[in-house]
Write an enzyme that holds these catalytic residues in place. Structure first.
Site, mmCIF file in Angstrom:
data_model
loop_
_atom_site.group_PDB
_atom_site.id
_atom_site.type_symbol
_atom_site.label_atom_id
_atom_site.label_comp_id
_atom_site.label_asym_id
_atom_site.label_seq_id
_atom_site.Cartn_x
_atom_site.Cartn_y
_atom_site.Cartn_z
ATOM 1 N N ASP A 132 -8.409 -28.139 -23.469
ATOM 2 C CA ASP A 132 -8.709 -29.539 -23.135
ATOM 3 C C ASP A 132 -9.780 -29.632 -22.041
ATOM 4 O OD1 ASP A 132 -7.153 -28.593 -21.016
ATOM 5 O OD2 ASP A 132 -5.738 -30.277 -21.013
ATOM 6 N N GLU A 133 -10.044 -28.492 -21.363
ATOM 7 C CA GLU A 133 -11.007 -28.521 -20.255
ATOM 8 C C GLU A 133 -12.435 -28.826 -20.722
ATOM 9 O OE1 GLU A 133 -10.712 -25.435 -17.334
ATOM 10 O OE2 GLU A 133 -8.537 -25.492 -17.352
ATOM 11 N N SER A 157 -15.053 -23.551 -18.791
ATOM 12 C CA SER A 157 -14.944 -24.629 -19.790
ATOM 13 C C SER A 157 -16.269 -24.843 -20.518
ATOM 14 C CB SER A 157 -14.435 -25.925 -19.151
ATOM 15 O OG SER A 157 -15.210 -26.296 -18.041
ATOM 16 N N LYS A 160 -16.350 -22.274 -23.224
ATOM 17 C CA LYS A 160 -15.453 -22.646 -24.325
ATOM 18 C C LYS A 160 -16.074 -23.790 -25.137
ATOM 19 C CE LYS A 160 -11.818 -21.278 -25.171
ATOM 20 N NZ LYS A 160 -11.357 -20.130 -25.987
ATOM 21 N N ASN A 185 -2.567 -27.062 -20.488
ATOM 22 C CA ASN A 185 -2.073 -25.867 -19.776
ATOM 23 C C ASN A 185 -0.770 -25.335 -20.356
ATOM 24 O OD1 ASN A 185 -3.876 -27.291 -17.859
ATOM 25 N ND2 ASN A 185 -3.293 -25.613 -16.516
ATOM 26 N N ASN A 186 -0.790 -24.050 -20.727
ATOM 27 C CA ASN A 186 0.409 -23.380 -21.239
ATOM 28 C C ASN A 186 1.149 -22.676 -20.108
ATOM 29 O OD1 ASN A 186 -0.130 -22.208 -24.607
ATOM 30 N ND2 ASN A 186 -1.051 -23.977 -23.656
ATOM 31 N N LEU A 196 -1.266 -20.506 -12.102
ATOM 32 C CA LEU A 196 -0.415 -21.178 -11.114
ATOM 33 C C LEU A 196 1.079 -20.874 -11.257
ATOM 34 C CD1 LEU A 196 -0.294 -23.233 -8.720
ATOM 35 C CD2 LEU A 196 0.210 -24.966 -10.429
ATOM 36 N N ASN A 255 0.169 -30.799 -9.136
ATOM 37 C CA ASN A 255 0.446 -29.390 -8.822
ATOM 38 C C ASN A 255 1.535 -29.241 -7.772
ATOM 39 O OD1 ASN A 255 -1.528 -28.609 -10.618
ATOM 40 N ND2 ASN A 255 -3.135 -28.445 -9.062
HETATM 41 P P1 NAD Z 1 -5.409 -14.308 -21.552
HETATM 42 O O1 NAD Z 1 -6.458 -14.154 -20.523
HETATM 43 O O2 NAD Z 1 -3.980 -14.111 -21.188
HETATM 44 O O3 NAD Z 1 -5.705 -13.318 -22.777
HETATM 45 C C1 NAD Z 1 -6.991 -13.110 -23.294
HETATM 46 C C2 NAD Z 1 -6.947 -11.908 -24.226
HETATM 47 O O4 NAD Z 1 -8.267 -11.708 -24.774
HETATM 48 C C3 NAD Z 1 -6.577 -10.595 -23.507
HETATM 49 O O5 NAD Z 1 -5.647 -9.873 -24.279
HETATM 50 C C4 NAD Z 1 -7.903 -9.848 -23.399
HETATM 51 O O6 NAD Z 1 -7.767 -8.447 -23.365
HETATM 52 C C5 NAD Z 1 -8.617 -10.341 -24.655
HETATM 53 N N1 NAD Z 1 -10.076 -10.228 -24.552
HETATM 54 C C6 NAD Z 1 -10.853 -10.651 -23.522
HETATM 55 N N2 NAD Z 1 -12.147 -10.348 -23.761
HETATM 56 C C7 NAD Z 1 -12.181 -9.743 -24.980
HETATM 57 C C8 NAD Z 1 -13.230 -9.208 -25.774
HETATM 58 N N3 NAD Z 1 -14.506 -9.224 -25.361
HETATM 59 N N4 NAD Z 1 -12.923 -8.670 -26.979
HETATM 60 C C9 NAD Z 1 -11.629 -8.632 -27.414
HETATM 61 N N5 NAD Z 1 -10.607 -9.106 -26.683
HETATM 62 C C10 NAD Z 1 -10.867 -9.666 -25.491
HETATM 63 O O7 NAD Z 1 -5.649 -15.748 -22.171
HETATM 64 P P2 NAD Z 1 -4.608 -16.829 -22.709
HETATM 65 O O8 NAD Z 1 -4.151 -17.655 -21.584
HETATM 66 O O9 NAD Z 1 -3.650 -16.165 -23.599
HETATM 67 O O10 NAD Z 1 -5.609 -17.725 -23.574
HETATM 68 C C11 NAD Z 1 -5.880 -17.406 -24.927
HETATM 69 C C12 NAD Z 1 -6.841 -18.431 -25.496
HETATM 70 O O11 NAD Z 1 -6.292 -19.730 -25.373
HETATM 71 C C13 NAD Z 1 -8.198 -18.474 -24.789
HETATM 72 O O12 NAD Z 1 -9.183 -18.674 -25.771
HETATM 73 C C14 NAD Z 1 -8.080 -19.686 -23.878
HETATM 74 O O13 NAD Z 1 -9.344 -20.255 -23.654
HETATM 75 C C15 NAD Z 1 -7.200 -20.588 -24.691
HETATM 76 N N6 NAD Z 1 -6.372 -21.553 -23.947
HETATM 77 C C16 NAD Z 1 -5.554 -21.119 -22.939
HETATM 78 C C17 NAD Z 1 -4.718 -22.028 -22.313
HETATM 79 C C18 NAD Z 1 -3.781 -21.605 -21.197
HETATM 80 O O14 NAD Z 1 -3.181 -22.459 -20.563
HETATM 81 N N7 NAD Z 1 -3.597 -20.335 -20.939
HETATM 82 C C19 NAD Z 1 -4.735 -23.387 -22.697
HETATM 83 C C20 NAD Z 1 -5.610 -23.781 -23.724
HETATM 84 C C21 NAD Z 1 -6.402 -22.852 -24.349
HETATM 85 O O1 DAU Z 2 -6.087 -26.875 -19.468
HETATM 86 C C1 DAU Z 2 -6.078 -25.671 -20.163
HETATM 87 C C2 DAU Z 2 -6.502 -24.546 -19.256
HETATM 88 O O2 DAU Z 2 -5.415 -24.307 -18.356
HETATM 89 C C3 DAU Z 2 -6.859 -23.274 -20.007
HETATM 90 O O3 DAU Z 2 -7.981 -23.521 -20.808
HETATM 91 C C4 DAU Z 2 -7.147 -22.121 -19.029
HETATM 92 O O4 DAU Z 2 -7.385 -20.920 -19.744
HETATM 93 C C5 DAU Z 2 -5.954 -21.953 -18.119
HETATM 94 O O5 DAU Z 2 -6.210 -20.942 -17.161
HETATM 95 C C6 DAU Z 2 -5.590 -23.261 -17.432
HETATM 96 O O6 DAU Z 2 -6.621 -23.619 -16.465
HETATM 97 P P1 DAU Z 2 -6.241 -24.222 -15.024
HETATM 98 O O7 DAU Z 2 -7.357 -23.960 -14.111
HETATM 99 O O8 DAU Z 2 -5.757 -25.616 -15.155
HETATM 100 O O9 DAU Z 2 -4.967 -23.275 -14.677
HETATM 101 P P2 DAU Z 2 -4.506 -22.544 -13.317
HETATM 102 O O10 DAU Z 2 -3.134 -22.019 -13.565
HETATM 103 O O11 DAU Z 2 -5.532 -21.609 -12.816
HETATM 104 O O12 DAU Z 2 -4.401 -23.752 -12.294
HETATM 105 C C7 DAU Z 2 -3.539 -24.846 -12.546
HETATM 106 C C8 DAU Z 2 -3.734 -25.846 -11.409
HETATM 107 O O13 DAU Z 2 -3.204 -25.278 -10.201
HETATM 108 C C9 DAU Z 2 -5.186 -26.153 -11.109
HETATM 109 O O14 DAU Z 2 -5.296 -27.515 -10.726
HETATM 110 C C10 DAU Z 2 -5.531 -25.259 -9.930
HETATM 111 C C11 DAU Z 2 -4.209 -25.141 -9.191
HETATM 112 N N1 DAU Z 2 -3.944 -23.873 -8.502
HETATM 113 C C12 DAU Z 2 -4.143 -22.702 -9.187
HETATM 114 C C13 DAU Z 2 -3.894 -21.494 -8.598
HETATM 115 C C14 DAU Z 2 -4.128 -20.190 -9.341
HETATM 116 C C15 DAU Z 2 -3.460 -23.869 -7.202
HETATM 117 O O15 DAU Z 2 -3.259 -24.925 -6.593
HETATM 118 N N2 DAU Z 2 -3.199 -22.663 -6.616
HETATM 119 C C16 DAU Z 2 -3.409 -21.470 -7.245
HETATM 120 O O16 DAU Z 2 -3.178 -20.385 -6.627
#
Ligand code: NAD
Ligand code: DAU
Length: 349
Positions: A132-133, A157, A160, A185-186, A196, A255
């Site tokens: 969503d970012e 973002s 992406k 955010n997952n 976080l 947060n």
């Molecule tokens: P993550 O960082 O936990 O995992 C990323 C994975 O990709 C890792 O296993 C890493 O080894 C692999 N990777 C990185 N670079 C690579 C490359 N060049 N070739 C092959 N593999 C590679 O990420 P995540 O949180 O599981 O997110 C997965 C996807 O979901 C991403 O595309 C992210 O943008 C998207 N997404 C994440 C969230 C979230 O909240 N975590 C929310 C929305 C979308």
């Molecule tokens: O919205 C989806 C995105 O959510 C995904 O695309 C990203 O891959 C994923 O990392 C996540 O991004 P955020 O930046 O929102 O997630 P993060 O957990 O890093 O931070 C969540 C919120 O908490 C953000 O507002 C920043 C804040 N934060 C984060 C950290 C790591 C803190 O206040 N303290 C911290 O130490």
């Protein structure tokens, strides 16, 4: 879908997705999990899957930035569908060092699209996992819709957003069947403790300070990872090619509120010896540059058209997640000490 390429399957969401697909869904094909095993990729997340599903699960250590290797893998494994998770995913890392984000998220996605284009006659679907970012930041009101213009604010973002545009362009120009999901955010099991929620859980368990950026009033829309996995599979099975679907949790929280919630649940589950509150560990620190104020996702398209909605509430999801991190101390220790990286080097050199 007989031979599905899952990229980034050793990361947080990818590992949960592979697990869901093989253990719980009606998917009957084979998964080829391709992962570079960066710091965020941990094959131990799927060690039991590797043993239990020998005939339906293959792991390949490879980099999506290697176009020649991608073409060979598509050919050799007769890939007919792709679920593309692989990415550099942490916003703070993208601010400190953006180069890898451009390579993996944009060039890597381009390489996969090229391989899929060459084999488009057998390609059933290219599903791209996005965020969503890409829509930027909301004020205190409103929601992101699929029609909201892209306005990414961080190198993460922006990279992406670029990959989303490439995927859509391959549909328009070459007729590659594709769908995109833009999710909020997952949180849940196997999340790397730089994000976080796992960071706060583990620091709070260890009595360390709990860093909250700025005034802590930034808002995220939290979704339990399994609900995201169900949404992805729903879209892959029943979505319309060429379409984008927003996925959200309907669980907006500042947060500071989520950090306090974690403190209170931990105080209840695992009281401090002096009877104190973990809220005292909260420390407000320097804000993230360009910090998006608020995300909130309108997922009515997905719920109306494909009948998906999140099942897990934030309260129960956070409780389950805390319990998972408390029950899996060995996993936590191996990740935090970097021991999993040593294991990777000896097994996948
Ligand atoms: P993550 O960082 O936990 O995992 C990323 C994975 O990709 C890792 O296993 C890493 O080894 C692999 N990777 C990185 N670079 C690579 C490359 N060049 N070739 C092959 N593999 C590679 O990420 P995540 O949180 O599981 O997110 C997965 C996807 O979901 C991403 O595309 C992210 O943008 C998207 N997404 C994440 C969230 C979230 O909240 N975590 C929310 C929305 C979308
Ligand atoms: O919205 C989806 C995105 O959510 C995904 O695309 C990203 O891959 C994923 O990392 C996540 O991004 P955020 O930046 O929102 O997630 P993060 O957990 O890093 O931070 C969540 C919120 O908490 C953000 O507002 C920043 C804040 N934060 C984060 C950290 C790591 C803190 O206040 N303290 C911290 O130490």
């Amino acid at each position: 879908m007989k031979n599905m390429l899952v990229t980034g399957g050793c990361g947080f969401i990818g590992a949960n997705f592979v697990r869901y697909l093989l253990e719980e869904s009606d998917f009957t094909g084979r998964i080829i999990n391709l992962d570079k095993l960066t710091y965020a990729g941990n094959p131990e997340n799927l060690a039991d899957i590797e043993t239990d599903y020998k005939d339906r699960y293959i792991f390949i250590k490879a980099d999506i930035c290697d176009g020649t290797r991608m073409a060979e893998i598509f050919e050799h494994y007769e890939i007919d569908s792709v679920c593309h998770f692989a990415a550099e995913s942490h916003v703070d890392r993208s601010i400190a060092k953006p180069g890898e984000f451009i390579q993996t998220n944009i060039v890597g996605t381009f390489n996969l699209l090229e391989s899929a284009r060459i084999h488009r006659n057998r390609m059933i679907l290219f599903h791209h996992i996005s965020t969503d970012e890409v829509y930027g930041s909301l004020g205190r009101e409103g929601h992101f819709k699929e029609t909201t213009p892209y306005k990414p604010n961080s190198p993460y973002s922006a990279s992406k957003a670029a990959s989303d545009h490439l995927v859509r362009a391959y549909y328009k120009t070459y007729g590659l069947p594709m769908t995109i999901s833009n999710c909020s955010n997952n949180y849940g099991p196997y999340q790397f403790p730089e994000k976080l929620i796992p960071l706060i859980i583990l620091n709070a368990l260890e009595g360390k300070s709990l860093p909250v950026y700025g005034d802590g009033r930034n808002v995220r829309d939290w979704l339990y990872v399994k609900d995201h996995c169900i949404a992805i599979w729903t879209i892959m099975k029943n979505g319309t090619s060429g379409e984008t679907y927003n996925v959200g949790g309907n669980s907006e929280l500042e947060n500071i509120k989520i950090v306090e919630m974690i403190c209170d649940i931990l105080d209840e589950k695992n009281p401090l010896s002096d009877g104190g509150s973990r809220r005292d560990l909260i420390t407000f620190v320097k804000d993230r540059p360009g910090h998006d104020l608020r995300y909130a996702v309108d997922f009515s398209k997905l719920s109306k058209n494909l009948n998906w909605r999140p099942k897990q509430s934030l309260e129960t999801g956070i409780r389950d997640t805390i319990q998972w991190y408390m029950d899996n101390r060995e996993w936590v220790e191996r990740v935090k000490s970097g021991e999993y990286q040593t294991w990777i080097k000896t097994h996948y050199s």
